[in-house]
Design a protein around this motif. Structure first.
Motif, PDB file in Angstrom:
ATOM      1  N   PHE A  30       0.825  -1.202   0.000  1.00 50.65           N
ATOM      2  CA  PHE A  30       0.000   0.000   0.000  1.00 50.65           C
ATOM      3  C   PHE A  30       0.862   1.257   0.000  1.00 50.65           C
ATOM      4  N   TYR A  31       1.894   1.243   0.807  1.00 49.62           N
ATOM      5  CA  TYR A  31       2.801   2.396   0.929  1.00 49.62           C
ATOM      6  C   TYR A  31       3.471   2.718  -0.398  1.00 49.62           C
ATOM      7  N   PHE A  32       4.048   1.699  -1.029  1.00 48.79           N
ATOM      8  CA  PHE A  32       4.772   1.952  -2.273  1.00 48.79           C
ATOM      9  C   PHE A  32       3.830   2.345  -3.413  1.00 48.79           C
ATOM     10  N   LYS A  33       2.644   1.752  -3.468  1.00 46.14           N
ATOM     11  CA  LYS A  33       1.682   2.144  -4.502  1.00 46.14           C
ATOM     12  C   LYS A  33       1.192   3.568  -4.288  1.00 46.14           C
ATOM     13  N   GLY A  34       1.285   4.045  -3.060  1.00 49.28           N
ATOM     14  CA  GLY A  34       0.789   5.369  -2.715  1.00 49.28           C
ATOM     15  C   GLY A  34       1.772   6.497  -2.960  1.00 49.28           C
ATOM     16  N   MET A  35       2.879   6.202  -3.672  1.00 48.12           N
ATOM     17  CA  MET A  35       3.864   7.250  -3.962  1.00 48.12           C
ATOM     18  C   MET A  35       4.119   7.361  -5.460  1.00 48.12           C
ATOM     19  N   ARG A  36       4.456   8.567  -5.886  1.00 48.42           N
ATOM     20  CA  ARG A  36       4.887   8.811  -7.266  1.00 48.42           C
ATOM     21  C   ARG A  36       5.775  10.043  -7.271  1.00 48.42           C
ATOM     22  N   SER A  37       6.628  10.137  -8.279  1.00 47.63           N
ATOM     23  CA  SER A  37       7.585  11.244  -8.311  1.00 47.63           C
ATOM     24  C   SER A  37       7.016  12.505  -8.940  1.00 47.63           C
TER      25      SER A  37
ATOM     26  N   GLU B  90       3.834  15.204  -9.801  1.00 53.61           N
ATOM     27  CA  GLU B  90       2.749  15.784  -9.015  1.00 53.61           C
ATOM     28  C   GLU B  90       1.401  15.207  -9.421  1.00 53.61           C
ATOM     29  N   SER B  91       0.550  15.008  -8.433  1.00 51.90           N
ATOM     30  CA  SER B  91      -0.815  14.561  -8.692  1.00 51.90           C
ATOM     31  C   SER B  91      -1.749  15.303  -7.734  1.00 51.90           C
ATOM     32  N   SER B  92      -3.041  15.166  -7.973  1.00 55.88           N
ATOM     33  CA  SER B  92      -4.022  15.870  -7.148  1.00 55.88           C
ATOM     34  C   SER B  92      -5.180  14.935  -6.808  1.00 55.88           C
ATOM     35  N   PRO B  93      -5.829  15.159  -5.665  1.00 60.26           N
ATOM     36  CA  PRO B  93      -7.005  14.352  -5.317  1.00 60.26           C
ATOM     37  C   PRO B  93      -8.115  14.543  -6.344  1.00 60.26           C
ATOM     38  N   SER B  94      -8.883  13.486  -6.558  1.00 58.68           N
ATOM     39  CA  SER B  94     -10.065  13.602  -7.407  1.00 58.68           C
ATOM     40  C   SER B  94     -11.052  14.574  -6.766  1.00 58.68           C
TER      41      SER B  94
ATOM     42  N   THR C 215      -1.425   5.239   3.183  1.00 57.27           N
ATOM     43  CA  THR C 215      -0.638   4.995   4.378  1.00 57.27           C
ATOM     44  C   THR C 215       0.752   5.599   4.276  1.00 57.27           C
ATOM     45  N   CYS C 216       1.296   5.929   5.432  1.00 62.17           N
ATOM     46  CA  CYS C 216       2.680   6.361   5.541  1.00 62.17           C
ATOM     47  C   CYS C 216       3.398   5.451   6.527  1.00 62.17           C
ATOM     48  N   ASP C 217       4.536   4.942   6.121  1.00 61.70           N
ATOM     49  CA  ASP C 217       5.371   4.073   6.935  1.00 61.70           C
ATOM     50  C   ASP C 217       6.224   4.934   7.858  1.00 61.70           C
ATOM     51  N   VAL C 218       6.054   4.758   9.160  1.00 61.51           N
ATOM     52  CA  VAL C 218       6.900   5.493  10.100  1.00 61.51           C
ATOM     53  C   VAL C 218       7.797   4.555  10.914  1.00 61.51           C
ATOM     54  N   TRP C 219       8.099   3.393  10.351  1.00 64.26           N
ATOM     55  CA  TRP C 219       9.204   2.595  10.870  1.00 64.26           C
ATOM     56  C   TRP C 219      10.499   3.313  10.468  1.00 64.26           C
ATOM     57  N   GLU C 220      11.506   3.229  11.311  1.00 64.88           N
ATOM     58  CA  GLU C 220      12.749   3.950  11.022  1.00 64.88           C
ATOM     59  C   GLU C 220      13.398   3.499   9.716  1.00 64.88           C
TER      60      GLU C 220
ATOM     61  N   TRP D  11       5.018  13.744   2.013  1.00 60.39           N
ATOM     62  CA  TRP D  11       3.728  14.321   1.629  1.00 60.39           C
ATOM     63  C   TRP D  11       3.742  14.782   0.171  1.00 60.39           C
ATOM     64  N   GLY D  12       4.854  15.323  -0.272  1.00 60.45           N
ATOM     65  CA  GLY D  12       4.957  15.788  -1.662  1.00 60.45           C
ATOM     66  C   GLY D  12       5.058  14.675  -2.685  1.00 60.45           C
ATOM     67  N   LEU D  13       5.175  13.431  -2.223  1.00 60.47           N
ATOM     68  CA  LEU D  13       5.296  12.273  -3.114  1.00 60.47           C
ATOM     69  C   LEU D  13       4.023  11.428  -3.159  1.00 60.47           C
ATOM     70  N   ILE D  14       2.962  11.885  -2.513  1.00 54.72           N
ATOM     71  CA  ILE D  14       1.735  11.086  -2.474  1.00 54.72           C
ATOM     72  C   ILE D  14       1.160  10.916  -3.878  1.00 54.72           C
ATOM     73  N   ASN D  15       0.775   9.684  -4.177  1.00 55.20           N
ATOM     74  CA  ASN D  15       0.125   9.355  -5.445  1.00 55.20           C
ATOM     75  C   ASN D  15      -1.387   9.509  -5.241  1.00 55.20           C
ATOM     76  N   TRP D  16      -1.877  10.721  -5.462  1.00 56.06           N
ATOM     77  CA  TRP D  16      -3.294  10.987  -5.215  1.00 56.06           C
ATOM     78  C   TRP D  16      -4.199  10.221  -6.173  1.00 56.06           C
ATOM     79  N   ASP D  17      -3.687   9.823  -7.327  1.00 53.22           N
ATOM     80  CA  ASP D  17      -4.485   8.991  -8.235  1.00 53.22           C
ATOM     81  C   ASP D  17      -4.799   7.647  -7.577  1.00 53.22           C
ATOM     82  N   PHE D  18      -3.816   7.072  -6.877  1.00 51.30           N
ATOM     83  CA  PHE D  18      -4.017   5.809  -6.160  1.00 51.30           C
ATOM     84  C   PHE D  18      -5.024   5.990  -5.033  1.00 51.30           C
TER      85      PHE D  18
END
Length: 196
Positions: A76-83, A85-89, A154-159, A178-185
């Motif tokens: 979920f974490y990795f699918k939720g990121m992209r390099s 910019e994207s925006s929420p629907s 989700t955001c992973d906050v394990w060290e 936060w700036g890497l969130i994949n809002w399309d996902f």
């Protein structure tokens, strides 16, 4: 069934300079892969062997739960990121404004929750049983499936998610993430929930 390590939906260096290739190599290639391999070992010749991750998470405990949930959470974490910019629907933006008033309020609440989580774990945006957006934090391998909620982000906050790049500066990592969130996902997850 044999669980397989997901391919990253981006190149390992795609998130630089915010998340380094070295972090991705360790995070995905060592930690994430380790959970997949351990899960396959633990479920062999058990009733969990033919279950998908979600079924394992809501029925198992101990090591089987921990490894299944960590595989799911990392997917979920990795699918939720992209390099890029994207925006929420429109639907997601409307729901965020309904439950948090503004996107800035939502961001502040989410990052404060992630920063305040003691120890290792995960911070989630999910939909609760009344259809409202909620921010939830879970220690270790926890996730919203345990509450009967629908996860969106989700955001992973394990060290291991940030220590190479940020050492103990969790707040700096969170701001960059936060700036890497994949809002399309995230938007697609909301649309899937709405369609059910």
């Amino acid at each position: 069934m044999t669980h397989v390590l997901m391919d990253l939906p981006f190149d390992k260096s795609a998130m630089e300079p915010y998340i380094s290739k070295e972090t991705m190599e360790y995070h995905h290639g060592k930690h994430h892969a380790g959970y997949v391999n351990k899960l396959n070992t633990l479920i062999k010749d058990t009733r969990y062997e033919e279950m998908d991750l979600e079924a394992i998470i809501i029925t198992a405990d101990g090591g089987i739960f921990n490894n299944a949930a960590q595989v799911y959470n990392h997917n979920f974490y990795f699918k939720g990121m992209r390099s890029d910019e994207s925006s929420p629907s429109t639907a997601l933006a409307t729901l965020i404004e309904l439950d948090f008033t503004t996107m800035e309020n939502f961001k502040k609440a989410f990052l404060e929750a992630a920063l305040g989580l003691f120890g290792s774990g995960w911070t989630w945006l999910s939909i609760n049983e009344t259809g409202n957006l909620v921010i939830e934090t879970f220690s270790n391998a926890g996730n919203p499936l345990l509450s009967g909620h629908t996860p969106l982000l989700t955001c992973d906050v394990w060290e291991h998610a940030y220590y190479i790049d940020y050492r103990n500066a969790r707040a700096e990592y969170l701001e960059k993430w936060w700036g890497l969130i994949n809002w399309d996902f995230v938007s697609a997850n909301l649309a899937a929930y709405t369609d059910t």
